[in-house]
Design a protein around this motif. Structure first.
Motif, mmCIF file in Angstrom:
data_model
loop_
_atom_site.group_PDB
_atom_site.id
_atom_site.type_symbol
_atom_site.label_atom_id
_atom_site.label_comp_id
_atom_site.label_asym_id
_atom_site.label_seq_id
_atom_site.Cartn_x
_atom_site.Cartn_y
_atom_site.Cartn_z
ATOM 1 N N ASN A 124 0.822 -1.220 0.000
ATOM 2 C CA ASN A 124 0.000 0.000 0.000
ATOM 3 C C ASN A 124 0.851 1.263 0.000
ATOM 4 O O ASN A 124 0.348 2.347 -0.269
ATOM 5 C CB ASN A 124 -0.941 0.013 1.196
ATOM 6 C CG ASN A 124 -2.041 -1.005 1.049
ATOM 7 O OD1 ASN A 124 -2.414 -1.362 -0.066
ATOM 8 N ND2 ASN A 124 -2.542 -1.485 2.173
ATOM 9 N N THR A 125 2.137 1.150 0.340
ATOM 10 C CA THR A 125 3.009 2.324 0.247
ATOM 11 C C THR A 125 3.421 2.588 -1.188
ATOM 12 O O THR A 125 3.915 3.661 -1.493
ATOM 13 C CB THR A 125 4.270 2.144 1.111
ATOM 14 O OG1 THR A 125 4.970 0.983 0.669
ATOM 15 C CG2 THR A 125 3.926 2.021 2.578
ATOM 16 N N VAL A 126 3.240 1.590 -2.076
ATOM 17 C CA VAL A 126 3.596 1.740 -3.480
ATOM 18 C C VAL A 126 2.350 1.929 -4.335
ATOM 19 O O VAL A 126 2.305 2.796 -5.203
ATOM 20 C CB VAL A 126 4.415 0.523 -3.968
ATOM 21 C CG1 VAL A 126 4.768 0.672 -5.439
ATOM 22 C CG2 VAL A 126 5.657 0.348 -3.131
ATOM 23 N N TYR A 127 1.327 1.111 -4.098
ATOM 24 C CA TYR A 127 0.096 1.155 -4.888
ATOM 25 C C TYR A 127 -1.089 1.447 -3.972
ATOM 26 O O TYR A 127 -1.136 0.970 -2.844
ATOM 27 C CB TYR A 127 -0.162 -0.205 -5.571
ATOM 28 C CG TYR A 127 0.945 -0.623 -6.498
ATOM 29 C CD1 TYR A 127 1.122 0.005 -7.713
ATOM 30 C CD2 TYR A 127 1.820 -1.651 -6.152
ATOM 31 C CE1 TYR A 127 2.140 -0.368 -8.574
ATOM 32 C CE2 TYR A 127 2.841 -2.039 -7.002
ATOM 33 C CZ TYR A 127 2.994 -1.394 -8.211
ATOM 34 O OH TYR A 127 3.996 -1.771 -9.041
ATOM 35 N N ASP A 128 -2.016 2.225 -4.474
ATOM 36 C CA ASP A 128 -3.267 2.450 -3.764
ATOM 37 C C ASP A 128 -4.399 2.535 -4.773
ATOM 38 O O ASP A 128 -4.218 2.229 -5.947
ATOM 39 C CB ASP A 128 -3.191 3.707 -2.896
ATOM 40 C CG ASP A 128 -2.984 4.980 -3.692
ATOM 41 O OD1 ASP A 128 -2.871 4.896 -4.928
ATOM 42 O OD2 ASP A 128 -2.937 6.058 -3.077
ATOM 43 N N GLU A 129 -5.584 2.954 -4.322
ATOM 44 C CA GLU A 129 -6.742 2.977 -5.215
ATOM 45 C C GLU A 129 -6.631 4.042 -6.306
ATOM 46 O O GLU A 129 -7.379 4.031 -7.276
ATOM 47 C CB GLU A 129 -8.046 3.163 -4.428
ATOM 48 C CG GLU A 129 -8.178 4.504 -3.743
ATOM 49 C CD GLU A 129 -7.629 4.529 -2.330
ATOM 50 O OE1 GLU A 129 -7.889 5.523 -1.634
ATOM 51 O OE2 GLU A 129 -6.924 3.583 -1.929
ATOM 52 N N PHE A 130 -5.682 4.972 -6.181
ATOM 53 C CA PHE A 130 -5.517 6.019 -7.171
ATOM 54 C C PHE A 130 -4.371 5.739 -8.146
ATOM 55 O O PHE A 130 -4.082 6.559 -9.014
ATOM 56 C CB PHE A 130 -5.277 7.368 -6.480
ATOM 57 C CG PHE A 130 -6.385 7.759 -5.558
ATOM 58 C CD1 PHE A 130 -7.616 8.154 -6.055
ATOM 59 C CD2 PHE A 130 -6.212 7.711 -4.180
ATOM 60 C CE1 PHE A 130 -8.639 8.507 -5.206
ATOM 61 C CE2 PHE A 130 -7.232 8.061 -3.328
ATOM 62 C CZ PHE A 130 -8.455 8.451 -3.839
ATOM 63 N N SER A 131 -3.700 4.614 -7.993
ATOM 64 C CA SER A 131 -2.581 4.273 -8.876
ATOM 65 C C SER A 131 -3.091 3.997 -10.284
ATOM 66 O O SER A 131 -4.155 3.402 -10.471
ATOM 67 C CB SER A 131 -1.847 3.036 -8.360
ATOM 68 O OG SER A 131 -1.303 3.298 -7.097
ATOM 69 N N ARG A 132 -2.308 4.421 -11.267
ATOM 70 C CA ARG A 132 -2.650 4.182 -12.674
ATOM 71 C C ARG A 132 -1.477 3.529 -13.370
ATOM 72 O O ARG A 132 -0.361 4.034 -13.314
ATOM 73 C CB ARG A 132 -2.978 5.486 -13.383
ATOM 74 C CG ARG A 132 -4.236 6.128 -12.915
ATOM 75 C CD ARG A 132 -4.620 7.209 -13.873
ATOM 76 N NE ARG A 132 -5.008 8.382 -13.104
ATOM 77 C CZ ARG A 132 -5.223 9.549 -13.610
ATOM 78 N NH1 ARG A 132 -5.044 9.759 -14.890
ATOM 79 N NH2 ARG A 132 -5.582 10.561 -12.858
ATOM 80 N N GLU A 133 -1.756 2.433 -14.042
ATOM 81 C CA GLU A 133 -0.724 1.759 -14.827
ATOM 82 C C GLU A 133 -0.531 2.536 -16.122
ATOM 83 O O GLU A 133 -1.488 3.047 -16.706
ATOM 84 C CB GLU A 133 -1.145 0.324 -15.138
ATOM 85 C CG GLU A 133 -1.220 -0.567 -13.915
ATOM 86 C CD GLU A 133 0.141 -0.785 -13.289
ATOM 87 O OE1 GLU A 133 1.139 -0.878 -14.035
ATOM 88 O OE2 GLU A 133 0.209 -0.840 -12.053
ATOM 89 N N PRO A 134 0.704 2.614 -16.613
ATOM 90 C CA PRO A 134 0.910 3.303 -17.895
ATOM 91 C C PRO A 134 0.252 2.521 -19.019
ATOM 92 O O PRO A 134 0.303 1.301 -19.068
ATOM 93 C CB PRO A 134 2.418 3.347 -18.051
ATOM 94 C CG PRO A 134 2.987 2.452 -17.018
ATOM 95 C CD PRO A 134 1.933 2.174 -15.998
ATOM 96 N N SER A 135 -0.410 3.249 -19.903
ATOM 97 C CA SER A 135 -1.073 2.593 -21.029
ATOM 98 C C SER A 135 -0.110 2.510 -22.210
ATOM 99 O O SER A 135 0.822 3.303 -22.336
ATOM 100 C CB SER A 135 -2.331 3.363 -21.424
ATOM 101 O OG SER A 135 -1.974 4.659 -21.830
ATOM 102 N N ASN A 136 -0.338 1.534 -23.080
ATOM 103 C CA ASN A 136 0.465 1.423 -24.298
ATOM 104 C C ASN A 136 -0.097 2.401 -25.306
ATOM 105 O O ASN A 136 -1.119 2.150 -25.928
ATOM 106 C CB ASN A 136 0.423 -0.008 -24.842
ATOM 107 C CG ASN A 136 1.088 -0.971 -23.893
ATOM 108 O OD1 ASN A 136 2.000 -0.587 -23.166
ATOM 109 N ND2 ASN A 136 0.634 -2.212 -23.883
ATOM 110 N N PHE A 137 0.578 3.514 -25.436
ATOM 111 C CA PHE A 137 0.075 4.605 -26.256
ATOM 112 C C PHE A 137 0.841 4.615 -27.570
ATOM 113 O O PHE A 137 2.056 4.742 -27.585
ATOM 114 C CB PHE A 137 0.265 5.925 -25.501
ATOM 115 C CG PHE A 137 -0.442 7.077 -26.127
ATOM 116 C CD1 PHE A 137 -1.818 7.186 -26.057
ATOM 117 C CD2 PHE A 137 0.275 8.050 -26.796
ATOM 118 C CE1 PHE A 137 -2.463 8.255 -26.628
ATOM 119 C CE2 PHE A 137 -0.374 9.112 -27.367
ATOM 120 C CZ PHE A 137 -1.749 9.215 -27.294
#
Length: 166
Positions: A124-137
Protein backbone atom coordinates in the motif's frame (compact mmCIF):
# COMPACT_ATOMS: atom_id res chain seq x y z
CA UNK A 1 -7.50 66.54 -20.75
CA UNK A 2 -6.44 65.56 -24.25
CA UNK A 3 -9.22 63.02 -24.95
CA UNK A 4 -12.01 65.39 -23.91
CA UNK A 5 -12.84 63.67 -20.61
CA UNK A 6 -12.61 65.45 -17.30
CA UNK A 7 -10.71 64.03 -14.37
CA UNK A 8 -13.89 62.66 -12.74
CA UNK A 9 -15.39 61.14 -15.88
CA UNK A 10 -15.53 57.35 -16.16
CA UNK A 11 -13.16 55.51 -18.45
CA UNK A 12 -14.48 53.67 -21.49
CA UNK A 13 -13.86 49.94 -21.68
CA UNK A 14 -14.31 47.77 -24.75
CA UNK A 15 -17.43 45.61 -24.56
CA UNK A 16 -18.24 42.37 -26.37
CA UNK A 17 -21.83 43.49 -26.94
CA UNK A 18 -22.91 43.30 -30.61
CA UNK A 19 -25.60 45.97 -30.41
CA UNK A 20 -23.70 48.92 -29.06
CA UNK A 21 -20.59 49.75 -27.19
CA UNK A 22 -21.22 49.59 -23.46
CA UNK A 23 -19.31 51.52 -20.85
CA UNK A 24 -18.04 50.30 -17.54
CA UNK A 25 -17.15 53.07 -15.19
CA UNK A 26 -14.88 53.24 -12.22
CA UNK A 27 -13.24 56.19 -10.56
CA UNK A 28 -9.54 56.78 -10.52
CA UNK A 29 -7.98 56.24 -7.09
CA UNK A 30 -7.12 59.93 -6.78
CA UNK A 31 -10.57 61.19 -7.77
CA UNK A 32 -13.24 61.51 -5.07
CA UNK A 33 -16.85 62.54 -5.07
CA UNK A 34 -17.78 66.03 -3.90
CA UNK A 35 -18.45 64.71 -0.39
CA UNK A 36 -14.81 63.71 -0.02
CA UNK A 37 -15.47 59.97 0.04
CA UNK A 38 -15.03 57.49 -2.75
CA UNK A 39 -18.24 56.16 -4.24
CA UNK A 40 -18.71 52.43 -3.86
CA UNK A 41 -21.62 50.03 -4.10
CA UNK A 42 -21.23 48.76 -0.53
CA UNK A 43 -21.73 51.03 2.43
CA UNK A 44 -20.79 50.36 6.03
CA UNK A 45 -18.26 48.03 7.60
CA UNK A 46 -17.87 44.43 6.55
CA UNK A 47 -18.92 41.76 9.02
CA UNK A 48 -15.35 40.41 9.24
CA UNK A 49 -14.16 43.87 10.26
CA UNK A 50 -16.82 44.10 12.97
CA UNK A 51 -16.04 40.62 14.31
CA UNK A 52 -12.31 41.40 14.30
CA UNK A 53 -12.84 44.66 16.17
CA UNK A 54 -15.15 43.10 18.77
CA UNK A 55 -12.79 40.14 19.16
CA UNK A 56 -9.76 42.35 19.71
CA UNK A 57 -11.55 44.52 22.29
CA UNK A 58 -12.87 41.42 24.07
CA UNK A 59 -9.38 39.91 24.18
CA UNK A 60 -7.88 43.06 25.68
CA UNK A 61 -10.63 43.35 28.31
CA UNK A 62 -10.39 39.65 29.25
CA UNK A 63 -6.60 39.92 29.57
CA UNK A 64 -6.86 42.97 31.83
CA UNK A 65 -9.51 41.29 34.01
CA UNK A 66 -7.40 38.12 34.28
CA UNK A 67 -4.25 40.06 35.21
CA UNK A 68 -6.12 42.14 37.82
CA UNK A 69 -7.63 38.97 39.31
CA UNK A 70 -4.28 37.16 39.33
CA UNK A 71 -1.96 39.90 40.66
CA UNK A 72 -3.91 42.46 42.66
CA UNK A 73 -3.91 41.62 46.41
CA UNK A 74 -7.21 40.45 47.93
CA UNK A 75 -7.58 43.39 50.36
CA UNK A 76 -7.47 45.83 47.40
CA UNK A 77 -10.12 43.82 45.53
CA UNK A 78 -12.33 43.78 48.65
CA UNK A 79 -11.90 47.55 49.12
CA UNK A 80 -13.06 48.16 45.53
CA UNK A 81 -16.06 45.88 46.06
CA UNK A 82 -15.01 42.64 44.36
CA UNK A 83 -15.66 39.91 46.88
CA UNK A 84 -16.79 36.99 44.71
CA UNK A 85 -14.15 35.66 42.35
CA UNK A 86 -12.51 32.27 41.71
CA UNK A 87 -9.68 30.97 43.84
CA UNK A 88 -6.20 32.19 42.85
CA UNK A 89 -5.21 28.55 42.26
CA UNK A 90 -7.00 28.74 38.92
CA UNK A 91 -4.81 31.66 37.79
CA UNK A 92 -1.96 29.14 37.47
CA UNK A 93 -4.00 26.00 36.82
CA UNK A 94 -5.96 27.26 33.76
CA UNK A 95 -2.92 28.25 31.63
CA UNK A 96 -1.08 25.08 32.73
CA UNK A 97 -4.01 22.85 31.78
CA UNK A 98 -4.41 24.69 28.46
CA UNK A 99 -0.74 24.21 27.54
CA UNK A 100 -0.84 20.55 28.55
CA UNK A 101 -3.99 20.05 26.43
CA UNK A 102 -2.30 21.59 23.37
CA UNK A 103 0.78 19.40 23.79
CA UNK A 104 -1.33 16.27 24.28
CA UNK A 105 -3.47 17.13 21.23
CA UNK A 106 -0.32 17.43 19.09
CA UNK A 107 1.04 14.12 20.40
CA UNK A 108 -2.34 12.47 19.81
CA UNK A 109 -2.46 13.84 16.24
CA UNK A 110 1.03 12.56 15.42
CA UNK A 111 0.17 9.19 16.98
CA UNK A 112 -2.99 8.89 14.87
CA UNK A 113 -0.96 9.63 11.74
CA UNK A 114 1.54 6.92 12.65
CA UNK A 115 -1.27 4.46 13.29
CA UNK A 116 -2.97 5.18 9.95
CA UNK A 117 0.25 4.90 7.91
CA UNK A 118 0.85 1.43 6.47
CA UNK A 119 4.08 -0.36 7.45
CA UNK A 120 7.09 0.06 5.16
CA UNK A 121 6.87 -3.54 3.86
CA UNK A 122 3.25 -3.08 2.74
CA UNK A 123 2.44 -2.76 -0.96
CA UNK A 124 0.00 0.00 0.00
CA UNK A 125 3.01 2.32 0.25
CA UNK A 126 3.60 1.74 -3.48
CA UNK A 127 0.10 1.15 -4.89
CA UNK A 128 -3.27 2.45 -3.76
CA UNK A 129 -6.74 2.98 -5.22
CA UNK A 130 -5.52 6.02 -7.17
CA UNK A 131 -2.58 4.27 -8.88
CA UNK A 132 -2.65 4.18 -12.67
CA UNK A 133 -0.72 1.76 -14.83
CA UNK A 134 0.91 3.30 -17.89
CA UNK A 135 -1.07 2.59 -21.03
CA UNK A 136 0.46 1.42 -24.30
CA UNK A 137 0.08 4.61 -26.26
CA UNK A 138 0.74 4.44 -29.99
CA UNK A 139 0.35 7.33 -32.42
CA UNK A 140 -1.91 6.96 -35.43
CA UNK A 141 0.88 7.33 -38.00
CA UNK A 142 4.62 6.96 -37.75
CA UNK A 143 5.34 10.43 -39.15
CA UNK A 144 3.08 12.23 -36.67
CA UNK A 145 4.43 13.94 -33.59
CA UNK A 146 3.96 11.96 -30.43
CA UNK A 147 1.16 13.53 -28.34
CA UNK A 148 1.50 13.78 -24.58
CA UNK A 149 0.80 10.48 -22.88
CA UNK A 150 -1.87 10.28 -20.19
CA UNK A 151 -0.79 10.69 -16.59
CA UNK A 152 0.29 7.44 -14.96
CA UNK A 153 2.52 6.12 -12.20
CA UNK A 154 6.01 4.87 -12.91
CA UNK A 155 6.31 1.24 -11.90
CA UNK A 156 8.57 0.33 -9.01
CA UNK A 157 10.56 -2.07 -11.21
CA UNK A 158 11.40 0.75 -13.63
CA UNK A 159 12.45 3.00 -10.75
CA UNK A 160 14.67 0.25 -9.33
CA UNK A 161 16.23 -0.33 -12.75
CA UNK A 162 16.96 3.36 -13.19
CA UNK A 163 18.36 3.84 -9.70
CA UNK A 164 20.28 0.64 -9.02
CA UNK A 165 21.54 -0.70 -12.36
CA UNK A 166 24.54 0.82 -14.08
Amino acid sequence: MEDGHSVNSPRRVLSFSKRKRATVSFLDPDSKASSGFGVSGVHGPKSSEVYGFVGSITTVVATVVFLVWAYVPEPWLHSVGFCYYPNRYWALAMPTYAMAAVVLALVFYVGLNFMSTPPPISLNTVYDEFSREPSNFVSLREGDDQPIQPISDISISKINDLMFTH
